[in-house]
Design a protein around this motif. Structure first.
Motif, PDB file in Angstrom:
ATOM      1  N   PHE A 134       6.079   4.609  -3.778  1.00 54.32           N
ATOM      2  CA  PHE A 134       6.409   4.051  -5.094  1.00 54.32           C
ATOM      3  C   PHE A 134       7.871   3.615  -5.152  1.00 54.32           C
ATOM      4  CE2 PHE A 134       9.004   7.416  -7.053  1.00 54.32           C
ATOM      5  CZ  PHE A 134       8.773   8.478  -6.190  1.00 54.32           C
ATOM      6  N   HIS A 135       8.161   2.750  -6.133  1.00 62.00           N
ATOM      7  CA  HIS A 135       9.535   2.302  -6.384  1.00 62.00           C
ATOM      8  C   HIS A 135      10.094   3.090  -7.552  1.00 62.00           C
ATOM      9  CE1 HIS A 135       8.210  -1.967  -4.853  1.00 62.00           C
ATOM     10  NE2 HIS A 135       8.062  -1.018  -3.949  1.00 62.00           N
ATOM     11  N   ILE A 136      11.333   3.524  -7.467  1.00 59.69           N
ATOM     12  CA  ILE A 136      11.940   4.293  -8.565  1.00 59.69           C
ATOM     13  C   ILE A 136      12.101   3.398  -9.800  1.00 59.69           C
ATOM     14  CG2 ILE A 136      13.992   5.582  -9.309  1.00 59.69           C
ATOM     15  CD1 ILE A 136      14.334   6.411  -6.328  1.00 59.69           C
ATOM     16  N   ILE A 169      -1.198   4.698  -0.036  1.00 63.33           N
ATOM     17  CA  ILE A 169      -1.396   3.837  -1.204  1.00 63.33           C
ATOM     18  C   ILE A 169      -0.040   3.373  -1.701  1.00 63.33           C
ATOM     19  CG2 ILE A 169      -2.025   3.926  -3.669  1.00 63.33           C
ATOM     20  CD1 ILE A 169      -4.426   5.569  -2.845  1.00 63.33           C
ATOM     21  N   HIS A 170       0.049   2.094  -2.057  1.00 63.66           N
ATOM     22  CA  HIS A 170       1.265   1.614  -2.725  1.00 63.66           C
ATOM     23  C   HIS A 170       1.006   1.618  -4.220  1.00 63.66           C
ATOM     24  CE1 HIS A 170       4.894  -0.339  -3.798  1.00 63.66           C
ATOM     25  NE2 HIS A 170       5.236  -0.599  -2.543  1.00 63.66           N
ATOM     26  N   ALA A 171       1.777   2.435  -4.948  1.00 58.14           N
ATOM     27  CA  ALA A 171       1.633   2.561  -6.400  1.00 58.14           C
ATOM     28  C   ALA A 171       2.122   1.285  -7.095  1.00 58.14           C
ATOM     29  CB  ALA A 171       2.428   3.775  -6.881  1.00 58.14           C
ATOM     30  N   CYS A 202       3.392  -2.633   8.299  1.00 56.70           N
ATOM     31  CA  CYS A 202       4.012  -3.957   8.378  1.00 56.70           C
ATOM     32  C   CYS A 202       3.700  -4.753   7.111  1.00 56.70           C
ATOM     33  CB  CYS A 202       3.506  -4.706   9.600  1.00 56.70           C
ATOM     34  SG  CYS A 202       4.350  -6.287   9.785  1.00 56.70           S
ATOM     35  N   GLU A 203       4.734  -5.359   6.570  1.00 59.40           N
ATOM     36  CA  GLU A 203       4.599  -6.136   5.325  1.00 59.40           C
ATOM     37  C   GLU A 203       4.888  -7.612   5.542  1.00 59.40           C
ATOM     38  OE1 GLU A 203       7.197  -3.985   2.560  1.00 59.40           O
ATOM     39  OE2 GLU A 203       5.386  -3.215   1.607  1.00 59.40           O
ATOM     40  N   SER A 204       4.625  -8.125   6.743  1.00 62.25           N
ATOM     41  CA  SER A 204       4.765  -9.565   6.963  1.00 62.25           C
ATOM     42  C   SER A 204       3.879 -10.316   5.982  1.00 62.25           C
ATOM     43  CB  SER A 204       4.324  -9.932   8.386  1.00 62.25           C
ATOM     44  OG  SER A 204       5.246  -9.471   9.332  1.00 62.25           O
ATOM     45  N   PRO A 251       9.122   7.793  -2.211  1.00 65.97           N
ATOM     46  CA  PRO A 251       9.971   6.767  -2.829  1.00 65.97           C
ATOM     47  C   PRO A 251      10.549   5.831  -1.766  1.00 65.97           C
ATOM     48  CG  PRO A 251      11.095   8.901  -2.825  1.00 65.97           C
ATOM     49  CD  PRO A 251       9.681   9.145  -2.370  1.00 65.97           C
ATOM     50  N   GLU A 252      10.599   4.544  -2.117  1.00 64.25           N
ATOM     51  CA  GLU A 252      10.937   3.517  -1.125  1.00 64.25           C
ATOM     52  C   GLU A 252      12.378   3.019  -1.300  1.00 64.25           C
ATOM     53  OE1 GLU A 252       8.029   0.381  -1.240  1.00 64.25           O
ATOM     54  OE2 GLU A 252       9.409  -1.090  -0.396  1.00 64.25           O
ATOM     55  N   THR A 253      13.037   2.754  -0.188  1.00 64.58           N
ATOM     56  CA  THR A 253      14.352   2.110  -0.240  1.00 64.58           C
ATOM     57  C   THR A 253      14.140   0.653  -0.632  1.00 64.58           C
ATOM     58  OG1 THR A 253      14.273   1.499   2.102  1.00 64.58           O
ATOM     59  CG2 THR A 253      15.338   3.596   1.563  1.00 64.58           C
ATOM     60  N   ILE A 282       7.420   4.312   7.009  1.00 65.20           N
ATOM     61  CA  ILE A 282       8.279   3.146   7.258  1.00 65.20           C
ATOM     62  C   ILE A 282       7.565   1.860   6.842  1.00 65.20           C
ATOM     63  CG2 ILE A 282       9.335   1.737   9.100  1.00 65.20           C
ATOM     64  CD1 ILE A 282       9.989   4.346  10.561  1.00 65.20           C
ATOM     65  N   HIS A 283       8.296   0.983   6.189  1.00 64.92           N
ATOM     66  CA  HIS A 283       7.832  -0.392   5.947  1.00 64.92           C
ATOM     67  C   HIS A 283       8.688  -1.298   6.805  1.00 64.92           C
ATOM     68  CE1 HIS A 283       6.029   0.173   1.629  1.00 64.92           C
ATOM     69  NE2 HIS A 283       5.278   0.700   2.570  1.00 64.92           N
ATOM     70  N   PHE A 284       8.052  -2.281   7.427  1.00 64.38           N
ATOM     71  CA  PHE A 284       8.838  -3.197   8.257  1.00 64.38           C
ATOM     72  C   PHE A 284       8.379  -4.638   8.069  1.00 64.38           C
ATOM     73  CE2 PHE A 284      11.034  -5.178  11.586  1.00 64.38           C
ATOM     74  CZ  PHE A 284      12.102  -4.343  11.893  1.00 64.38           C
TER      75      PHE A 284
HETATM   76 ZN   LIG Z   1       7.243  -1.344  -1.984  1.00 62.21          ZN
END
Ligand SMILES: [Zn+2]
Length: 290
Positions: free
Chosen positions: A109-111, A69-71, A263-265, A150-152, A219-221
């Protein structure tokens, strides 16, 4: 042998073009595409109802699709505003609750941003609030089968560069990094074009955390356009932006790593996930010369 898993963030255009209407149909659609992962987007707020979440979870299980899940994007752990801090806590706890309903095992999630604070002070503040949220999540039994990731981030003025995310993950065993290589490409002004640069990231994770975690990282790409400030826009694999996915596939195949790669294309995220998977499986079966 275990394999890396691939899938889209959210529902791609092709799903709707094929008559797909609701997310509950996505796991079956992904199964027909031979993809094994799906990241459900709560990025604009956690509004999904419990019965819908459970139905998506059942469909995912039936179709062998792993869920994350993406918060919400509104999380701001460094905030100095009490109301925003309270909302941030709510966003994370609600996302974890939905994950539990769905049987999703990862919440990305994003910080957040530093606001007007010094970066180091903002990180300290983030850790403090996050520690409180983790305590509450444990009390509510929300971390039994779920990890927080947490995401870069892709913009230089956001908290969450590679080092910061790895440091953040040392706080609690229920934390794993989300490596967004599109974002890393953007904030480094165009790195991650070659194998060596990907190797370094996994070596860093192995040294700072451990190799099992490095191997199973989230991983997100996507291909991404960037400016001086970092991320500008997500593109597709048909567009001529970086980074290339091939070196990443070569590294994880050579190391027998088993990350989950989302993948986030823009619009073609399932098709592009499949492209990565095909390339990776080609190496794994010895068809592509490594
Ligand atoms: Zn994100």
């Amino acid at each position: 042998m275990n394999y890396a898993q691939f899938g889209p963030a959210g529902n791609p255009d092709a799903f709707y073009n094929a008559g797909g209407k609701a997310s509950v149909e996505m796991p079956g659609w992904l199964n027909r595409m031979e993809l094994g992962a799906y990241e459900y987007q709560c990025s604009r707020g956690v509004t999904i109802k419990e019965d819908t979440a459970r139905l998506i979870g059942e469909a995912a299980q039936k179709n062998g699709v792993q869920l994350s899940i993406h918060a919400p994007y509104y999380i701001s752990l460094a905030t100095e505003d009490e109301k925003i801090a309270l909302n941030t806590k709510g966003h994370i706890l609600k996302s974890l609750r939905v994950a539990q309903w769905m049987g999703a095992d990862r919440v990305v999630f994003h910080i957040g941003g530093p606001g007007k604070q010094e970066r180091s002070a903002a990180l300290k503040k983030s850790s403090y609030l996050f520690g409180k949220i983790i305590e509450e999540a444990e009390r509510q039994g929300l971390l039994n089968d779920v990890v927080l990731a947490p995401e870069t981030m892709g913009k230089k003025n956001q908290l969450g560069n590679l080092v910061e995310v790895v440091e953040f993950c040392k706080m609690h065993p229920a934390l794993i990094p989300t490596l967004d290589f599109g974002h890393l490409h953007a904030v480094t002004g165009g790195k991650y074009l070659e194998r060596k640069e990907y190797e370094e990231v996994f070596d860093f994770l192995t040294a700072e955390l451990d190799e099992k975690l490095a191997s199973n990282v989230h991983i997100h790409f996507s291909r991404i356009e960037f400016t001086q400030a970092g991320e500008k826009r997500h593109w597709t694999f048909e567009d001529s932006y970086g980074p290339p996915f091939e070196p990443l596939m070569e590294v994880i195949a050579a190391r027998h790593y088993t990350p989950r790669i989302i993948c986030e294309s823009a619009g073609t995220q399932a098709k592009d996930a499949k492209l990565m998977q095909d390339y990776y499986l080609g190496i794994m079966s010895g068809i592509t010369v490594n």
